[in-house]
Design a protein around this motif. Structure first.
Motif, PDB file in Angstrom:
ATOM      1  N   SER A   1       4.772 -22.374  22.857  1.00  9.41           N
ATOM      2  CA  SER A   1       4.162 -21.053  22.745  1.00  9.41           C
ATOM      3  C   SER A   1       5.000 -20.111  21.893  1.00  9.41           C
ATOM      4  CB  SER A   1       3.949 -20.462  24.138  1.00  9.41           C
ATOM      5  OG  SER A   1       5.186 -20.208  24.743  1.00  9.41           O
TER       6      SER A   1
ATOM      7  N   GLN B   1       6.987 -16.901  20.943  1.00  9.60           N
ATOM      8  CA  GLN B   1       7.894 -15.989  21.641  1.00  9.60           C
ATOM      9  C   GLN B   1       7.958 -14.672  20.878  1.00  9.60           C
ATOM     10  OE1 GLN B   1       9.438 -16.994  24.586  1.00  9.60           O
ATOM     11  NE2 GLN B   1       8.091 -18.753  24.285  1.00  9.60           N
TER      12      GLN B   1
ATOM     13  N   PHE C   1       5.722  -7.875  23.933  1.00  7.12           N
ATOM     14  CA  PHE C   1       4.978  -8.775  24.819  1.00  7.12           C
ATOM     15  C   PHE C   1       5.172  -8.279  26.244  1.00  7.12           C
ATOM     16  CE2 PHE C   1       4.884 -13.004  22.219  1.00  7.12           C
ATOM     17  CZ  PHE C   1       4.380 -12.337  21.120  1.00  7.12           C
TER      18      PHE C   1
ATOM     19  N   ASP D   1       4.008  -9.241  30.261  1.00  7.42           N
ATOM     20  CA  ASP D   1       3.404 -10.207  31.176  1.00  7.42           C
ATOM     21  C   ASP D   1       3.378  -9.580  32.564  1.00  7.42           C
ATOM     22  OD1 ASP D   1       2.399 -12.782  31.958  1.00  7.42           O
ATOM     23  OD2 ASP D   1       4.371 -13.214  32.799  1.00  7.42           O
ATOM     24  N   TYR D   2       2.186  -9.528  33.185  1.00  5.95           N
ATOM     25  CA  TYR D   2       2.074  -8.902  34.506  1.00  5.95           C
ATOM     26  C   TYR D   2       0.853  -9.437  35.239  1.00  5.95           C
ATOM     27  CZ  TYR D   2      -1.314  -5.875  32.085  1.00  5.95           C
ATOM     28  OH  TYR D   2      -2.363  -5.400  31.356  1.00  5.95           O
TER      29      TYR D   2
ATOM     30  N   ARG E   1      -3.442 -12.799  35.987  1.00  9.18           N
ATOM     31  CA  ARG E   1      -2.247 -12.729  35.159  1.00  9.18           C
ATOM     32  C   ARG E   1      -2.683 -12.263  33.783  1.00  9.18           C
ATOM     33  NH1 ARG E   1       2.656 -13.244  35.241  1.00  9.18           N
ATOM     34  NH2 ARG E   1       2.761 -14.270  37.253  1.00  9.18           N
TER      35      ARG E   1
ATOM     36  N   ASP F   1      -1.393 -11.533  29.846  1.00  6.00           N
ATOM     37  CA  ASP F   1      -0.404 -11.759  28.792  1.00  6.00           C
ATOM     38  C   ASP F   1      -0.779 -10.838  27.637  1.00  6.00           C
ATOM     39  OD1 ASP F   1       1.378 -12.689  26.882  1.00  6.00           O
ATOM     40  OD2 ASP F   1       0.522 -14.697  26.763  1.00  6.00           O
ATOM     41  N   ASP F   2      -0.124  -9.659  27.572  1.00  5.07           N
ATOM     42  CA  ASP F   2      -0.366  -8.680  26.508  1.00  5.07           C
ATOM     43  C   ASP F   2       0.564  -8.980  25.340  1.00  5.07           C
ATOM     44  OD1 ASP F   2      -2.271  -7.085  27.748  1.00  5.07           O
ATOM     45  OD2 ASP F   2      -0.848  -5.578  28.411  1.00  5.07           O
ATOM     46  N   ARG F   3       0.005  -8.964  24.148  1.00  7.58           N
ATOM     47  CA  ARG F   3       0.806  -9.118  22.933  1.00  7.58           C
ATOM     48  C   ARG F   3       0.421  -7.993  21.984  1.00  7.58           C
ATOM     49  NH1 ARG F   3       2.263 -15.315  22.340  1.00  7.58           N
ATOM     50  NH2 ARG F   3       2.469 -15.702  24.575  1.00  7.58           N
TER      51      ARG F   3
ATOM     52  N   SER G   1      -4.911  -9.397  24.584  1.00  6.91           N
ATOM     53  CA  SER G   1      -4.511  -9.842  25.911  1.00  6.91           C
ATOM     54  C   SER G   1      -5.341 -11.049  26.321  1.00  6.91           C
ATOM     55  CB  SER G   1      -4.736  -8.741  26.945  1.00  6.91           C
ATOM     56  OG  SER G   1      -4.036  -7.577  26.600  1.00  6.91           O
TER      57      SER G   1
ATOM     58  N   THR H   1      -5.740 -14.687  32.884  1.00  5.17           N
ATOM     59  CA  THR H   1      -5.913 -15.999  33.495  1.00  5.17           C
ATOM     60  C   THR H   1      -5.934 -15.888  35.017  1.00  5.17           C
ATOM     61  OG1 THR H   1      -3.525 -16.432  33.458  1.00  5.17           O
ATOM     62  CG2 THR H   1      -4.808 -17.239  31.588  1.00  5.17           C
TER      63      THR H   1
ATOM     64  N   GLU I   1      -8.046 -19.516  31.526  1.00  4.26           N
ATOM     65  CA  GLU I   1      -8.397 -18.286  30.828  1.00  4.26           C
ATOM     66  C   GLU I   1      -9.758 -17.796  31.292  1.00  4.26           C
ATOM     67  OE1 GLU I   1      -7.953 -18.900  26.596  1.00  4.26           O
ATOM     68  OE2 GLU I   1      -5.828 -19.384  26.813  1.00  4.26           O
TER      69      GLU I   1
END
Length: 177
Positions: free
Chosen positions: A19, A21, A121, A123-124, A138, A140-142, A155, A158, A163
């Motif tokens: 993935s 980073q 990034f 993650d929360y 969950r 995953d914000d980018r 984002s 999941t 997903e």
């Protein structure tokens, strides 16, 4: 010998799929400094999509961002296309070496935020209403700083590793306000 070659090929394939980073963007410009971008008036415009890609909701938000003693606060007031109003207040606490701890009322536990180059990034776990109860997703914000005043956020949400939805968002900083 065939097993060894197969195992080696599989290991190389899996390594190639590692993935992305946030540190992969360490040389990208403009450099994202949360304390500078998240200061003052911002607006956000976005949409929520199902895992199949159908847009289910659009929203706009007014964000008041400010900091005190190194801790940032983002007060988000969202208006959704179905008329629902939401308010989320994020607190971003520095945690050393480009890292922050992010908390909000509907976030379960602390979020892990990391900044490098033009990217952030986050993650929360987000608790949302679902049916007669709530579920935890969950997120995953980018986020990528495109110009000094425009941040694009994508984002992936999941549940149990599957997903279930996507968010696309543009945040615009209004330094003149």
């Amino acid at each position: 010998m065939t097993r060894i070659l197969f195992t080696l090929a599989l290991a190389i394939s899996l390594a190639a799929c590692s993935s992305v980073q946030v540190t992969d963007y360490s040389e990208e410009q403009p450099v994202f400094i949360p304390e500078e971008f998240f200061d003052g008036r911002l607006t956000a415009h976005g949409l929520l999509k199902t895992r199949g890609g159908k847009v289910t909701r659009r929203f706009n938000a007014e964000i008041k961002a400010h900091g005190e003693d190194g801790v940032g606060t983002l007060e988000e007031d969202l208006v959704c296309s179905d008329g629902e109003l939401q308010r989320r207040v994020w607190t971003l606490t520095p945690n050393g070496d480009g890292r922050y701890i992010g908390t909000a009322g509907d976030v379960v536990g602390p979020g892990d935020l990391q900044v490098s180059g033009n990217s952030l990034f986050l993650d929360y776990v987000l608790r949302i209403p679902y049916g007669d109860g709530e579920i935890d997703l969950r997120v995953d914000d980018r986020m990528y700083l495109v110009t000094e005043d425009i941040l694009i956020n994508e984002s992936v949400m999941t549940k149990f590793g599957v997903e279930v939805g996507y968010l696309l968002l543009t945040i615009i900083r209004h330094p003149e306000a």
